[in-house]
Design an enzyme around this catalytic site. Structure first.
Site, PDB file in Angstrom:
ATOM      1  N   SER A 152      33.289 -29.767  -0.805  1.00 36.47           N
ATOM      2  CA  SER A 152      33.078 -30.892  -1.512  1.00 36.47           C
ATOM      3  C   SER A 152      32.054 -30.889  -2.526  1.00 36.47           C
ATOM      4  O   SER A 152      31.857 -31.923  -3.333  1.00 36.47           O
ATOM      5  CB  SER A 152      32.520 -31.945  -0.430  1.00 36.47           C
ATOM      6  OG  SER A 152      31.471 -31.465   0.231  1.00 36.47           O
ATOM      7  N   CYS A 153      31.286 -29.690  -2.646  1.00 42.87           N
ATOM      8  CA  CYS A 153      30.324 -29.486  -3.749  1.00 42.87           C
ATOM      9  C   CYS A 153      31.233 -29.298  -5.292  1.00 42.87           C
ATOM     10  O   CYS A 153      30.501 -28.903  -6.177  1.00 42.87           O
ATOM     11  CB  CYS A 153      29.714 -28.442  -3.572  1.00 42.87           C
ATOM     12  SG  CYS A 153      30.320 -26.579  -3.963  1.00 42.87           S
ATOM     13  N   TYR A 206      28.967 -21.344  -7.237  1.00 39.56           N
ATOM     14  CA  TYR A 206      29.847 -21.582  -6.158  1.00 39.56           C
ATOM     15  C   TYR A 206      30.774 -22.684  -6.511  1.00 39.56           C
ATOM     16  O   TYR A 206      32.268 -22.416  -6.129  1.00 39.56           O
ATOM     17  CB  TYR A 206      29.092 -21.921  -4.904  1.00 39.56           C
ATOM     18  CG  TYR A 206      29.979 -22.152  -3.526  1.00 39.56           C
ATOM     19  CD1 TYR A 206      30.377 -21.057  -2.771  1.00 39.56           C
ATOM     20  CD2 TYR A 206      30.296 -23.388  -2.995  1.00 39.56           C
ATOM     21  CE1 TYR A 206      31.244 -21.204  -1.656  1.00 39.56           C
ATOM     22  CE2 TYR A 206      30.986 -23.719  -2.026  1.00 39.56           C
ATOM     23  CZ  TYR A 206      31.450 -22.550  -1.326  1.00 39.56           C
ATOM     24  OH  TYR A 206      32.071 -22.651  -0.223  1.00 39.56           O
ATOM     25  N   LYS A 265      35.138 -22.071  -6.719  1.00 36.29           N
ATOM     26  CA  LYS A 265      36.015 -22.681  -5.763  1.00 36.29           C
ATOM     27  C   LYS A 265      36.933 -23.647  -6.650  1.00 36.29           C
ATOM     28  O   LYS A 265      38.073 -23.852  -6.186  1.00 36.29           O
ATOM     29  CB  LYS A 265      35.356 -23.930  -4.980  1.00 36.29           C
ATOM     30  CG  LYS A 265      34.497 -23.001  -3.665  1.00 36.29           C
ATOM     31  CD  LYS A 265      35.592 -22.574  -2.898  1.00 36.29           C
ATOM     32  CE  LYS A 265      35.245 -21.524  -1.610  1.00 36.29           C
ATOM     33  NZ  LYS A 265      35.973 -20.886  -0.613  1.00 36.29           N
ATOM     34  N   HIS A 289      22.941 -23.468   5.861  1.00 34.84           N
ATOM     35  CA  HIS A 289      22.817 -25.148   5.323  1.00 34.84           C
ATOM     36  C   HIS A 289      21.902 -25.670   6.236  1.00 34.84           C
ATOM     37  O   HIS A 289      21.166 -25.156   7.299  1.00 34.84           O
ATOM     38  CB  HIS A 289      24.274 -25.661   5.468  1.00 34.84           C
ATOM     39  CG  HIS A 289      25.337 -25.125   4.602  1.00 34.84           C
ATOM     40  ND1 HIS A 289      26.040 -23.996   4.885  1.00 34.84           N
ATOM     41  CD2 HIS A 289      25.615 -24.941   3.420  1.00 34.84           C
ATOM     42  CE1 HIS A 289      26.653 -23.719   3.923  1.00 34.84           C
ATOM     43  NE2 HIS A 289      26.503 -24.393   2.811  1.00 34.84           N
TER      44      HIS A 289
HETATM   45  O1  GFB Z   1      22.834 -27.887   3.621  1.00 38.29           O
HETATM   46  P1  GFB Z   1      22.300 -27.744   2.416  1.00 38.29           P
HETATM   47  O2  GFB Z   1      21.699 -26.288   2.015  1.00 38.29           O
HETATM   48  O3  GFB Z   1      23.291 -28.036   1.377  1.00 38.29           O
HETATM   49  O4  GFB Z   1      21.248 -28.872   1.970  1.00 38.29           O
HETATM   50  P2  GFB Z   1      24.111 -28.986  -0.053  1.00 38.29           P
HETATM   51  C1  GFB Z   1      21.440 -30.321   2.276  1.00 38.29           C
HETATM   52  C2  GFB Z   1      20.052 -31.011   2.074  1.00 38.29           C
HETATM   53  O5  GFB Z   1      19.211 -30.575   3.162  1.00 38.29           O
HETATM   54  C3  GFB Z   1      19.238 -30.760   0.649  1.00 38.29           C
HETATM   55  C4  GFB Z   1      17.760 -30.246   2.734  1.00 38.29           C
HETATM   56  O6  GFB Z   1      18.666 -32.049   0.128  1.00 38.29           O
HETATM   57  C5  GFB Z   1      18.164 -29.820   1.293  1.00 38.29           C
HETATM   58  O7  GFB Z   1      16.861 -29.780   0.315  1.00 38.29           O
HETATM   59  N1  GFB Z   1      17.057 -29.671   3.801  1.00 38.29           N
HETATM   60  C6  GFB Z   1      16.057 -29.942   4.369  1.00 38.29           C
HETATM   61  C7  GFB Z   1      17.581 -28.285   4.003  1.00 38.29           C
HETATM   62  N2  GFB Z   1      15.435 -28.902   5.095  1.00 38.29           N
HETATM   63  C8  GFB Z   1      16.415 -27.907   4.652  1.00 38.29           C
HETATM   64  C9  GFB Z   1      16.369 -26.679   5.100  1.00 38.29           C
HETATM   65  O8  GFB Z   1      15.699 -25.914   6.179  1.00 38.29           O
HETATM   66  N3  GFB Z   1      17.442 -25.798   4.752  1.00 38.29           N
HETATM   67  C10 GFB Z   1      18.536 -26.017   4.046  1.00 38.29           C
HETATM   68  N4  GFB Z   1      19.634 -25.454   3.560  1.00 38.29           N
HETATM   69  N5  GFB Z   1      18.453 -27.493   3.682  1.00 38.29           N
HETATM   70  C11 GFB Z   1      25.210 -26.950  -0.292  1.00 38.29           C
HETATM   71  C12 GFB Z   1      25.803 -26.201  -1.368  1.00 38.29           C
HETATM   72  O9  GFB Z   1      24.631 -28.053  -0.754  1.00 38.29           O
HETATM   73  O10 GFB Z   1      26.683 -27.432   0.559  1.00 38.29           O
HETATM   74  C13 GFB Z   1      26.965 -25.096  -1.119  1.00 38.29           C
HETATM   75  O11 GFB Z   1      24.864 -25.436  -1.913  1.00 38.29           O
HETATM   76  C14 GFB Z   1      28.081 -25.766  -0.228  1.00 38.29           C
HETATM   77  O12 GFB Z   1      27.384 -24.585  -2.051  1.00 38.29           O
HETATM   78  C15 GFB Z   1      27.651 -26.773   0.883  1.00 38.29           C
HETATM   79  O13 GFB Z   1      29.050 -26.508  -1.020  1.00 38.29           O
HETATM   80  C16 GFB Z   1      28.503 -27.449   1.480  1.00 38.29           C
HETATM   81  O14 GFB Z   1      24.638 -29.879   0.624  1.00 38.29           O
HETATM   82  O15 GFB Z   1      22.984 -29.766  -1.044  1.00 38.29           O
END
Ligand code: GFB
Length: 327
Positions: free
Chosen positions: A113-114, A141, A145, A184
């Site tokens: 979805s990104c 990424y 995709k 994630h």
């Molecule tokens: O899941 P996430 O890394 O991916 O982060 P995206 C989603 C939201 O959660 C962001 C917050 O606003 C992060 O700042 N968040 C809070 C955290 N705490 C944490 C944490 O400890 N770890 C992480 N990872 N996030 C990804 C893309 O985007 O989604 C990829 O970067 C891919 O390419 C994936 O498409 C499905 O939803 O922002």
């Protein structure tokens, strides 16, 4: 369309050890498919065009689920842009080309979805693809995709190759990556809350502001949709796969805290990026094809937490939390 796939057909699941690939294998086996073809990274490097072509020439799979990819959360995506772009482009190019060249009957490519514009109207419809600028934290990424989708569409258009593309929303479930620097948000929070509870820590640091909204789909739901669509969908237009509801990151943190039984405080780390403000997919085309998601978020988090506490991630646990909290 709607052709039954023979249960003895040779089906290559590219990326069978990952979150999505392992769920697709479980779903196929549960449905009685007996001839799954899989290779570990050590056995077959999908970035190696020659090796991939030799593999397809020898094994002759009839159907392919292309779910192998370099994936990661918001931090990994912004830290390793070259790896995310290069590896994903190579995997897509090699697998789609060899699949077509060696007579695969149908290939399913897993997008994300990104790929949609950062400020896309919500819920996001499939036709919004390439209608605006991407979210900078994951544009590398996303570009890879989008190239995979275009490749699948081009092979369909020029060669009549039956390639379909699914656009899943944010996924979670067993066999996810719980490494705090690469994962994630959902697995990261499961691990952070679990370790904070175990160590009796007074607070948990969660990235960003807590206001972004995300939609989460259990990977067993995605696998069910993927197998269903391999049978029932044959069109060049990518198809969104999601459950149709979203939640703020603050709401998700509260839900995970409750599931884990953590009673301390949540502290927001505003130095970390929020990413896209909202990412909710319009799933009306998917629903019209006869598929809807079945696993409720609370139920999915509870079962994923149960899986996590019995996994290898727990033994490795405590020290990563201390590192993360001081980072
Ligand atoms: O899941 P996430 O890394 O991916 O982060 P995206 C989603 C939201 O959660 C962001 C917050 O606003 C992060 O700042 N968040 C809070 C955290 N705490 C944490 C944490 O400890 N770890 C992480 N990872 N996030 C990804 C893309 O985007 O989604 C990829 O970067 C891919 O390419 C994936 O498409 C499905 O939803 O922002």
């Amino acid at each position: 369309m709607d052709k039954a796939i023979d249960k003895t057909s040779c089906i290559f699941v590219a990326g069978h050890r990952g979150l999505v690939g392992s769920a697709i294998c479980r779903r196929l086996m549960a449905a009685g498919f007996t001839n799954l073809l899989v290779r570990t990274h050590a056995e077959l490097d999908l970035c190696d065009a020659r090796a991939v072509d030799l593999f397809f020439g020898k094994q002759r799979p009839e159907y392919v689920f292309l779910v192998a990819a370099k994936v990661g959360g918001i931090l990994a995506n912004s830290t390793y842009p070259a790896d995310f772009l290069r590896e994903n482009l190579a995997i897509e190019l090699n697998v789609i080309e060899s699949a077509w060249r060696h007579g695969v009957k149908k290939l399913q490519f897993m997008g994300s979805s990104c790929i949609y514009p950062k400020m896309a109207e919500q819920p996001i419809r499939e036709e919004y693809l390439l209608s605006g600028p991407l979210e900078p934290t994951n544009e590398w990424y996303a570009i890879a995709k989008i190239a995979g989708i275009k490749l699948a569409q081009a092979y369909r258009h020029q060669y009549g190759f039956s390639a379909i593309c699914l656009m899943p929303t944010n996924l979670y479930g067993p066999y996810d990556n719980f490494d705090l620097q690469r994962s994630h948000v959902l697995p990261a929070l499961i691990r952070k809350f679990h370790e904070a509870k175990k160590l009796g820590m007074p607070e948990v640091v969660v990235w960003g502001s807590g206001t972004p909204r995300r939609e989460f789909l259990h990977v067993d739901d995605l696998a069910d949709a993927a197998v269903y669509l391999m049978h029932h969908y044959d069109d060049g237009m990518p198809l969104n796969v999601g459950g149709g509801t979203d939640i703020t990151i603050a709401g998700l943190a509260a839900l995970i805290g409750k599931t884990v039984g953590y009673e301390g405080k949540i502290v927001w780390d505003g130095t970390k990026p929020d990413g896209t403000p909202r990412k909710l997919l319009d799933v009306s085309r998917l629903n019209a094809l006869g598929w809807t998601a079945g696993i409720h978020l609370e139920q999915g988090i509870a079962s994923t937490y149960e899986w996590f506490v019995n996994s290898r991630w727990v033994e490795k646990g405590a020290s990563s939390m201390a590192t993360h909290q001081s980072a």
